[in-house]
Scaffold this motif. Structure first.
Motif, short mmCIF file in Angstrom:
data_model
loop_
_atom_site.label_atom_id
_atom_site.label_comp_id
_atom_site.label_asym_id
_atom_site.label_seq_id
_atom_site.Cartn_x
_atom_site.Cartn_y
_atom_site.Cartn_z
N SER A 290 11.52 -25.67 -2.31
CA SER A 290 12.92 -25.39 -2.01
C SER A 290 13.11 -23.99 -1.43
N TYR A 291 14.26 -23.81 -0.80
CA TYR A 291 14.66 -22.49 -0.35
C TYR A 291 14.94 -21.55 -1.52
N ASP A 292 14.95 -22.08 -2.76
CA ASP A 292 15.07 -21.20 -3.93
C ASP A 292 13.73 -20.56 -4.29
N MET A 293 12.71 -20.79 -3.44
CA MET A 293 11.38 -20.16 -3.54
C MET A 293 10.50 -20.78 -4.62
N THR A 294 10.93 -21.91 -5.20
CA THR A 294 10.13 -22.54 -6.24
C THR A 294 9.52 -23.86 -5.77
N VAL A 295 8.44 -24.23 -6.45
CA VAL A 295 7.84 -25.55 -6.35
C VAL A 295 8.06 -26.23 -7.70
N CYS A 296 8.59 -27.44 -7.68
CA CYS A 296 8.86 -28.16 -8.93
C CYS A 296 8.10 -29.47 -8.99
N LEU A 297 7.80 -29.88 -10.21
CA LEU A 297 7.17 -31.17 -10.47
C LEU A 297 8.10 -31.95 -11.40
N HIS B 106 5.95 -18.82 -7.66
CA HIS B 106 4.97 -17.88 -7.11
C HIS B 106 5.34 -17.37 -5.72
N HIS B 107 6.18 -18.08 -4.99
CA HIS B 107 6.55 -17.63 -3.64
C HIS B 107 7.67 -16.59 -3.71
N THR B 108 7.69 -15.70 -2.72
CA THR B 108 8.71 -14.65 -2.67
C THR B 108 9.66 -14.83 -1.48
N GLU B 109 9.46 -15.92 -0.75
CA GLU B 109 10.37 -16.34 0.33
C GLU B 109 10.52 -17.86 0.21
N PHE B 110 11.30 -18.46 1.12
CA PHE B 110 11.50 -19.90 1.11
C PHE B 110 10.17 -20.63 0.98
N ALA B 111 10.09 -21.57 0.03
CA ALA B 111 8.92 -22.45 -0.09
C ALA B 111 9.23 -23.71 0.73
N TRP C 276 7.57 -18.98 3.66
CA TRP C 276 7.85 -17.93 4.63
C TRP C 276 7.31 -16.57 4.21
N ASP C 277 6.71 -16.48 3.01
CA ASP C 277 6.07 -15.23 2.59
C ASP C 277 4.65 -15.10 3.16
N GLU C 278 4.27 -16.04 4.05
CA GLU C 278 2.97 -16.01 4.74
C GLU C 278 1.80 -16.20 3.78
#
Length: 313
Positions: free
Chosen positions: A252-259, A274-279, A297-299
């Motif tokens: 999500s654009y909330d920078m999280t990955v969910c299961l 773990h991401h610091t930009e849009f996932a 988007w955190d590369e």
């Protein structure tokens, strides 16, 4: 596993269906707005790059062939669909550049049954059907009223696929029919992603700008069988697990990955921040149960086993 740094912003990540050690990543410069794109293939667990290909426009999605272990197809912002063969040197790639879409190509998916066929979705409101050996599309599907963001083949039916669009509908198609066979008025806002259940070919998930994921049974699609709420912003991509029929991964654009497990009351079974930009890219390995990958988007590209910290070395 260590984290892998991409030169551009990550957009899509896909595990190879043939080799548990291969991962492909599609990236775009300047957040995909302007600039080049790159396709990277890296080896796990060392996260060593084995191939890279550059495009003059951003690359939004990638997919491995289901029949050729070295073949990848990519969706590019100039509207082109490019085929790459990892067994050939870089100067002989792409082996094909298919330029029919009038706007950005945003999604691609290979057929898992009729394995020489693949689909592309684009911002020109269309979906196109291709085969690996033809230089022109086989057919164009033109019913959506706005950008088509994603397409997904049914895992068991060679002729059936779903599309997700900014017109707030998901459509089910049969390539033998003249038009779509079903329209799901799935969300009140744009639908960014869709995927089929790998164990029940009547179950489909959609993900939307409305922050929700909805699960549908196409035999009775008036009401979703599950609505998964928990993301704070638009859900960018949704994927059913290849190992457990009720499990879904999302980013999500909330920078999280969910299961999620849509069959249980407390559906959220894992959240990774773990991401610091849009996932924007997430995938689950077909060959290694519980192995996940994401990019954003955190590369950065992360590969981890569900239940562990993606940032742990």
């Amino acid at each position: 596993m260590p984290v892998w740094k991409t030169p551009f912003n990550g957009y899509s990540v896909k595990f190879s269906p043939f080799f548990e050690t291969q991962l492909a990543i599609a990236t775009s410069q300047n957040f995909g707005i302007l600039g080049n794109g790159r396709l990277h293939v890296i080896t796990l667990p060392s996260m060593t790059e084995v191939a890279t290909f550059e495009t003059s426009d951003g690359m939004y999605d990638i997919c491995w062939s289901e029949s050729h272990e070295s073949l990848l197809v990519a969706a590019v912002a100039d509207g082109s669909i490019k085929l790459y063969d990892l067994s050939l040197p870089p100067d002989r790639n792409p082996i094909r550049s298919l330029k029919e879409h009038g706007r950005e190509a945003h999604g691609v998916d290979f057929n898992t049954v009729r394995k020489d066929s693949f689909l592309s979705a684009a911002w020109d409101d269309t979906v196109k059907l291709w085969t690996v050996d033809r230089p022109a599309s086989v057919r164009t599907f033109k019913e959506h009223a706005y950008c088509v963001y994603a397409v997904a083949w049914n895992p068991r039916h060679a002729d059936v696929f779903a599309s997700a669009s900014g017109d707030c509908t998901a459509r089910i198609w049969d390539v033998r029919e003249p038009g779509s066979t079903m329209i799901l008025p799935a969300h009140e806002f744009e639908i960014l992603s869709c995927d089929w259940n790998k164990y029940d070919d009547c179950i489909i998930a959609t993900a939307s700008v409305d922050k929700s994921i909805k699960v549908w049974d196409v035999r009775n699609y008036r009401v979703p069988i599950a609505t998964l709420n928990g993301h704070g912003y638009a859900v960018r991509r949704v994927k059913f697990s290849p190992h457990r029929g009720s499990v879904i991964a999302s980013c999500s654009y909330d920078m999280t990955v969910c299961l999620w497990d849509y069959m249980v009351e407390d559906a959220l079974i894992g959240r990774y921040d773990h991401h610091t930009e849009f996932a924007v890219g997430v995938d689950m390995s077909v060959l290694v149960e519980g192995l996940m990958a994401s990019t954003g988007w955190d590369e950065l590209v992360y590969v981890w086993q569900h239940g562990t910290d993606p940032r742990a070395p």
